[in-house]
Design a protein around this motif. Structure first.
Motif, PDB file in Angstrom:
ATOM      1  N   UNK A 197       0.844  -1.201   0.000  1.00 14.36           N
ATOM      2  CA  UNK A 197       0.000   0.000   0.000  1.00 14.36           C
ATOM      3  C   UNK A 197       0.876   1.246   0.000  1.00 14.36           C
ATOM      4  N   UNK A 198       0.482   2.233  -0.791  1.00 18.05           N
ATOM      5  CA  UNK A 198       1.263   3.457  -0.896  1.00 18.05           C
ATOM      6  C   UNK A 198       0.878   4.451   0.193  1.00 18.05           C
ATOM      7  N   UNK A 199       1.843   5.252   0.568  1.00 19.67           N
ATOM      8  CA  UNK A 199       1.587   6.300   1.551  1.00 19.67           C
ATOM      9  C   UNK A 199       0.919   7.494   0.890  1.00 19.67           C
ATOM     10  N   UNK A 200       0.288   8.309   1.708  1.00 19.50           N
ATOM     11  CA  UNK A 200      -0.267   9.583   1.248  1.00 19.50           C
ATOM     12  C   UNK A 200       0.843  10.622   1.354  1.00 19.50           C
ATOM     13  N   UNK A 201       1.094  11.372   0.284  1.00 21.27           N
ATOM     14  CA  UNK A 201       2.143  12.377   0.328  1.00 21.27           C
ATOM     15  C   UNK A 201       1.897  13.414   1.412  1.00 21.27           C
ATOM     16  N   UNK A 202       0.646  13.574   1.819  1.00 24.66           N
ATOM     17  CA  UNK A 202       0.337  14.528   2.879  1.00 24.66           C
ATOM     18  C   UNK A 202       1.000  14.124   4.195  1.00 24.66           C
ATOM     19  N   UNK A 203       1.361  12.842   4.322  1.00 28.10           N
ATOM     20  CA  UNK A 203       2.005  12.366   5.544  1.00 28.10           C
ATOM     21  C   UNK A 203       3.521  12.493   5.481  1.00 28.10           C
ATOM     22  N   UNK A 204       4.033  12.856   4.318  1.00 26.20           N
ATOM     23  CA  UNK A 204       5.487  12.983   4.161  1.00 26.20           C
ATOM     24  C   UNK A 204       5.946  14.358   4.635  1.00 26.20           C
ATOM     25  N   UNK A 205       7.209  14.445   5.023  1.00 21.99           N
ATOM     26  CA  UNK A 205       7.757  15.714   5.526  1.00 21.99           C
ATOM     27  C   UNK A 205       8.181  16.656   4.409  1.00 21.99           C
ATOM     28  N   UNK A 206       8.730  16.094   3.328  1.00 21.86           N
ATOM     29  CA  UNK A 206       9.366  16.960   2.339  1.00 21.86           C
ATOM     30  C   UNK A 206       8.430  17.958   1.671  1.00 21.86           C
ATOM     31  N   UNK A 207       7.130  17.647   1.417  1.00 25.15           N
ATOM     32  CA  UNK A 207       6.298  18.667   0.761  1.00 25.15           C
ATOM     33  C   UNK A 207       6.062  19.904   1.635  1.00 25.15           C
ATOM     34  N   UNK A 208       6.353  19.799   2.935  1.00 27.73           N
ATOM     35  CA  UNK A 208       6.117  20.927   3.837  1.00 27.73           C
ATOM     36  C   UNK A 208       7.349  21.810   4.016  1.00 27.73           C
ATOM     37  N   UNK A 209       8.390  21.560   3.241  1.00 26.93           N
ATOM     38  CA  UNK A 209       9.572  22.411   3.329  1.00 26.93           C
ATOM     39  C   UNK A 209       9.224  23.853   2.969  1.00 26.93           C
ATOM     40  N   UNK A 210       9.747  24.771   3.767  1.00 25.88           N
ATOM     41  CA  UNK A 210       9.438  26.184   3.557  1.00 25.88           C
ATOM     42  C   UNK A 210       9.900  26.668   2.188  1.00 25.88           C
ATOM     43  N   UNK A 211      11.040  26.167   1.744  1.00 20.58           N
ATOM     44  CA  UNK A 211      11.552  26.593   0.450  1.00 20.58           C
ATOM     45  C   UNK A 211      10.638  26.203  -0.694  1.00 20.58           C
ATOM     46  N   UNK A 212       9.981  25.040  -0.594  1.00 16.95           N
ATOM     47  CA  UNK A 212       9.066  24.614  -1.650  1.00 16.95           C
ATOM     48  C   UNK A 212       7.829  25.500  -1.682  1.00 16.95           C
ATOM     49  N   UNK A 213       7.383  25.926  -0.513  1.00 14.40           N
ATOM     50  CA  UNK A 213       6.239  26.836  -0.463  1.00 14.40           C
ATOM     51  C   UNK A 213       6.598  28.169  -1.122  1.00 14.40           C
ATOM     52  N   UNK A 214       7.806  28.653  -0.866  1.00 20.47           N
ATOM     53  CA  UNK A 214       8.252  29.918  -1.467  1.00 20.47           C
ATOM     54  C   UNK A 214       8.366  29.780  -2.981  1.00 20.47           C
ATOM     55  N   UNK A 215       8.857  28.636  -3.440  1.00 17.58           N
ATOM     56  CA  UNK A 215       8.987  28.412  -4.883  1.00 17.58           C
ATOM     57  C   UNK A 215       7.619  28.323  -5.536  1.00 17.58           C
ATOM     58  N   UNK A 216       6.682  27.667  -4.866  1.00 15.24           N
ATOM     59  CA  UNK A 216       5.316  27.566  -5.388  1.00 15.24           C
ATOM     60  C   UNK A 216       4.688  28.938  -5.513  1.00 15.24           C
ATOM     61  N   UNK A 217       4.886  29.780  -4.502  1.00 17.32           N
ATOM     62  CA  UNK A 217       4.339  31.136  -4.545  1.00 17.32           C
ATOM     63  C   UNK A 217       4.963  31.947  -5.670  1.00 17.32           C
ATOM     64  N   UNK A 218       6.252  31.714  -5.920  1.00 20.10           N
ATOM     65  CA  UNK A 218       6.949  32.486  -6.949  1.00 20.10           C
ATOM     66  C   UNK A 218       6.517  32.096  -8.358  1.00 20.10           C
ATOM     67  N   UNK A 219       6.343  30.809  -8.617  1.00 23.85           N
ATOM     68  CA  UNK A 219       6.055  30.345  -9.974  1.00 23.85           C
ATOM     69  C   UNK A 219       4.577  30.100 -10.240  1.00 23.85           C
ATOM     70  N   UNK A 220       3.806  29.910  -9.168  1.00 26.20           N
ATOM     71  CA  UNK A 220       2.383  29.641  -9.332  1.00 26.20           C
ATOM     72  C   UNK A 220       2.074  28.165  -9.210  1.00 26.20           C
ATOM     73  N   UNK A 221       1.115  27.832  -8.366  1.00 33.39           N
ATOM     74  CA  UNK A 221       0.810  26.425  -8.092  1.00 33.39           C
ATOM     75  C   UNK A 221       0.357  25.664  -9.328  1.00 33.39           C
ATOM     76  N   UNK A 222      -0.256  26.340 -10.281  1.00 28.36           N
ATOM     77  CA  UNK A 222      -0.720  25.634 -11.485  1.00 28.36           C
ATOM     78  C   UNK A 222       0.347  25.562 -12.563  1.00 28.36           C
ATOM     79  N   UNK A 223       1.497  26.153 -12.277  1.00 31.31           N
ATOM     80  CA  UNK A 223       2.585  26.157 -13.264  1.00 31.31           C
ATOM     81  C   UNK A 223       3.721  25.202 -12.907  1.00 31.31           C
ATOM     82  N   UNK A 224       3.607  24.499 -11.790  1.00 33.49           N
ATOM     83  CA  UNK A 224       4.662  23.558 -11.426  1.00 33.49           C
ATOM     84  C   UNK A 224       4.057  22.264 -10.889  1.00 33.49           C
TER      85      UNK A 224
END
Length: 394
Positions: free
Chosen positions: A1-28
């Protein structure tokens, strides 16, 4: 059974949030290893990002957001964003225009499915939305992950014809993630094994060492031999050497030593310094890697008799290589502080010996006896020196 990415730590990195804000969530979209490993619950280190934005647009948007970028592969559409919690490679969506088995001519694309179609395996073509973490799966990669099956996207032979290195990548990924063999992939790799001859030695070495560094590559390497793949890239690895690899892995595990790809490569070669030199040159290995291969090839059964003396003479890492390859106990030297020989030439000159060859001869004689006696204290060294000085000059 696969894990839910919501349970992983890496998507919550602050740098990824900043990158998403810079490029746009629908563009990456996060893509590749981070998504695959996150779903499997495997630790994630590097995060890659795909985008329909052109490289110049990526640089501009990141600059406006205060994110430094480096054009690490701009000719192929890759920009690296330097974030506090780790760099992220951002690559513009691509499609192959032409391939020759060694390199591809690409064009930028706007379609996510086109980008997915040029990737090698279904489990590497999973895209995750940066905010919702919803997975986009174009080729059944999720089912393959559940089955632990490594499967080429599209026609396996065609994908290998595009890049011959995919043969070795298939075996590496199969050794790391696979449980259920894909017959189509296995047959295609065996049929096209000869095409590996056209690849650069550096690319072959990198993939081979990455495979050998996995926890237990032996079954996969054995399959590579039976499928005539190993004979193309490492003809020195006969059946007896495959057995040596299995014994080495067993010794590493039993004694608590980490997997080491260069040591395991040494196991696949006959104990011949000349062969080690030849393989190191052919694979374009570094000087340090070459020295390890040659040292390992010089192993003899007597190496296991005085392990501390071996570590003193060779250095601890080289001694551990030899002992494990011999199936001997290397734990006694793993954390042993190798002593420095305390006697210096000046002390011998102070005893009345003229500086020159005589000093070197006496120094070497005392050191040899000191090592043979198990590194005794300074009082014993003084006694050994006195005995050597009392000997008549040659």
């Amino acid at each position: 059974m696969l894990r839910d990415l919501a349970d992983a730590d890496w998507p919550r990195r602050a740098g990824l949030a900043a990158l998403t804000a810079a490029l746009g969530a629908e563009k990456i979209r996060w893509v590749g290893g981070a998504v695959r490993d996150g779903l499997l619950g495997v630790p994630v280190h590097d995060v890659d990002c795909a985008t329909p934005l052109m490289p110049a647009e990526v640089i501009d948007l990141c600059t406006k957001a205060g994110i430094r970028t480096v054009p690490t592969g701009i000719e192929h559409g890759t920009i690296t964003a330097i974030l506090k919690d780790g760099p992220v490679e951002i690559t513009t969506l691509r499609r192959d225009v032409a391939t020759d088995g060694r390199r591809a001519t690409i064009a930028f694309a706007r379609d996510w499915a086109q980008d997915a179609a040029r990737r090698d395996f279904t489990i590497n073509a999973l895209y995750a939305h940066p905010e919702t973490l919803a997975i986009t799966d174009y080729f059944g990669g999720l089912d393959d992950l559940v089955a632990r099956r490594v499967r080429f996207i599209g026609d396996a032979r065609q994908r290998i014809a595009e890049d011959h290195l995919r043969i070795l990548r298939y075996y590496r990924f199969q050794a790391r993630f696979g449980a259920e063999l894909d017959a189509v992939a296995e047959n295609a790799c065996a049929e096209l094994a000869h095409t590996l001859k056209g690849l650069s030695r550096e690319r072959i070495a990198a993939e081979l060492l990455a495979l050998l560094g996995l926890p237990d590559p032996h079954p996969t390497v054995e399959r590579m031999r039976s499928n005539s793949v190993l004979g193309v890239i490492l003809p020195e690895a006969c059946k007896a050497q495959l057995a040596a690899l299995a014994r080495l892995i067993s010794a590493e595990n039993a004694q608590g030593f980490a997997a080491d790809p260069v040591r395991r490569l040494a196991a696949l070669l006959p104990p011949s310094p000349d062969v080690a030199e030849t393989v190191a040159a052919r694979l374009r290995l570094s000087k340090a890697q070459r020295n390890r291969l040659v040292s390992a090839a010089e192993r003899t059964a007597s190496d296991s008799e005085k392990t501390q003396a071996l570590a003193y003479r060779l250095t601890t890492p080289l001694a551990i290589d030899r002992l494990l390859l011999l199936g001997a106990d290397a734990t006694s030297i793993a954390s042993w502080p190798v002593p420095a020989f305390p006697l210096k030439g000046g002390a011998i000159v102070a005893r009345g010996v003229t500086a020159g060859p005589s000093v070197a001869r006496i120094l070497q004689a005392v050191e040899a006896r000191w090592v043979a006696e198990g590194f005794p204290d300074s009082a014993r060294i003084d006694a050994l020196l006195a005995e050597e000085l009392a000997k008549p000059a040659a």
